[in-house]
Write a protein that holds these residues in place. Structure first.
Motif, PDB file in Angstrom:
ATOM      1  N   TYR A  51      14.080 -13.110 -16.493  1.00 54.44           N
ATOM      2  CA  TYR A  51      12.888 -12.910 -15.788  1.00 54.44           C
ATOM      3  C   TYR A  51      12.882 -14.030 -14.670  1.00 54.44           C
ATOM      4  N   SER A  52      12.556 -13.572 -13.512  1.00 58.38           N
ATOM      5  CA  SER A  52      12.553 -14.528 -12.541  1.00 58.38           C
ATOM      6  C   SER A  52      11.176 -14.235 -11.655  1.00 58.38           C
ATOM      7  N   CYS A  53      10.941 -15.163 -10.589  1.00 58.35           N
ATOM      8  CA  CYS A  53       9.690 -15.060  -9.820  1.00 58.35           C
ATOM      9  C   CYS A  53      10.116 -14.950  -8.552  1.00 58.35           C
ATOM     10  N   GLU A  54      10.204 -13.976  -7.938  1.00 65.16           N
ATOM     11  CA  GLU A  54      10.592 -13.592  -6.764  1.00 65.16           C
ATOM     12  C   GLU A  54       9.411 -12.623  -5.893  1.00 65.16           C
ATOM     13  N   PRO A  55       8.128 -13.261  -5.629  1.00 63.86           N
ATOM     14  CA  PRO A  55       7.118 -12.573  -5.131  1.00 63.86           C
ATOM     15  C   PRO A  55       7.416 -11.867  -4.000  1.00 63.86           C
ATOM     16  N   ASP A  56       8.215 -12.155  -3.128  1.00 62.18           N
ATOM     17  CA  ASP A  56       8.528 -11.186  -1.780  1.00 62.18           C
ATOM     18  C   ASP A  56       9.646 -10.319  -1.848  1.00 62.18           C
ATOM     19  N   ALA A  57      10.561 -10.463  -2.903  1.00 63.68           N
ATOM     20  CA  ALA A  57      11.554  -9.538  -3.098  1.00 63.68           C
ATOM     21  C   ALA A  57      11.398  -8.129  -3.463  1.00 63.68           C
ATOM     22  N   PRO A  58      12.248  -7.380  -3.409  1.00 60.94           N
ATOM     23  CA  PRO A  58      11.715  -5.762  -3.858  1.00 60.94           C
ATOM     24  C   PRO A  58      11.591  -5.835  -5.254  1.00 60.94           C
ATOM     25  N   ALA A  59      11.174  -5.121  -6.031  1.00 60.16           N
ATOM     26  CA  ALA A  59      11.034  -5.008  -7.526  1.00 60.16           C
ATOM     27  C   ALA A  59      12.492  -4.645  -8.070  1.00 60.16           C
ATOM     28  N   LYS A  60      12.885  -5.490  -9.021  1.00 53.69           N
ATOM     29  CA  LYS A  60      14.110  -5.176  -9.906  1.00 53.69           C
ATOM     30  C   LYS A  60      13.773  -4.882 -11.253  1.00 53.69           C
ATOM     31  N   PHE A  61      14.463  -3.828 -11.846  1.00 51.66           N
ATOM     32  CA  PHE A  61      14.379  -3.270 -13.316  1.00 51.66           C
ATOM     33  C   PHE A  61      15.432  -3.916 -13.910  1.00 51.66           C
ATOM     34  N   GLY A  62      15.629  -4.868 -14.306  1.00 48.14           N
ATOM     35  CA  GLY A  62      16.948  -5.457 -15.185  1.00 48.14           C
ATOM     36  C   GLY A  62      17.030  -5.399 -16.598  1.00 48.14           C
ATOM     37  N   ASP A  63      15.893  -4.903 -17.250  1.00 48.17           N
ATOM     38  CA  ASP A  63      15.939  -4.650 -18.665  1.00 48.17           C
ATOM     39  C   ASP A  63      16.076  -3.349 -19.218  1.00 48.17           C
ATOM     40  N   PRO A  64      17.734  -3.180 -19.711  1.00 50.55           N
ATOM     41  CA  PRO A  64      17.769  -1.661 -20.065  1.00 50.55           C
ATOM     42  C   PRO A  64      17.135  -1.163 -21.078  1.00 50.55           C
TER      43      PRO A  64
END
Length: 147
Positions: A69-82
């Motif tokens: 899990y990372s903190c990228e408030p300005d980046a588009p959302a990522k769904f990296g947990d299968p």
């Protein structure tokens, strides 16, 4: 074919190769009388011990990969947990979220204080102008009759 007397054969074999003679197979009996001749044969070679076939070893259970899990408030959302496909993995910002929540609470407290101040001032004016009680002024305000 060579024939030997049973006694001579037993004595010679016992002396020469007592450790090397394999046991007689089951169901074969020695002759009952000493006058019977025994035919010398080559004993059946014992098959080499076979090892059990190697069973496939089950692979060690793999540890589930930890989701980063990372903190990228300005980046588009990522769904990296299968395992949880609807969980956003790049917006985990506890410090930033706590600061936003504190700011929202502080702002709400400020608005509530302003509303109370306005309400208190309006009630004070109503009481002075009409001579009514606080409860009467509040009832008129709820009914929409206050000016």
């Amino acid at each position: 074919m060579a024939t030997l007397a049973l006694g001579a054969l037993a004595t010679g074999l016992a002396a020469a190769c007592s450790d090397q003679v394999p046991p007689a197979p089951a169901g074969v009996a020695a002759p009952a009388t000493p006058s019977t001749t025994v035919q010398a044969t080559t004993p059946n070679p014992t098959p080499p011990p076979t090892s059990a076939p190697a069973q496939p070893t089950s692979p060690k259970p793999r540890a589930k990969p930890k989701v980063a899990y990372s903190c990228e408030p300005d980046a588009p959302a990522k769904f990296g947990d299968p395992a949880h496909p609807n969980t956003i993995t790049n917006k985990s910002c506890p410090a930033l979220n706590a600061a936003k929540e504190k700011a929202a609470r502080d702002y709400q407290r400020k608005l509530d204080a302003e509303r109370r101040a306005v309400s208190d001032a309006a009630l004070q004016a109503c009481r002075e102008q009409t001579g009514q009680t606080t409860a009467q002024c509040q009832a008129q305000a709820r009914a929409g009759l206050a000016s």
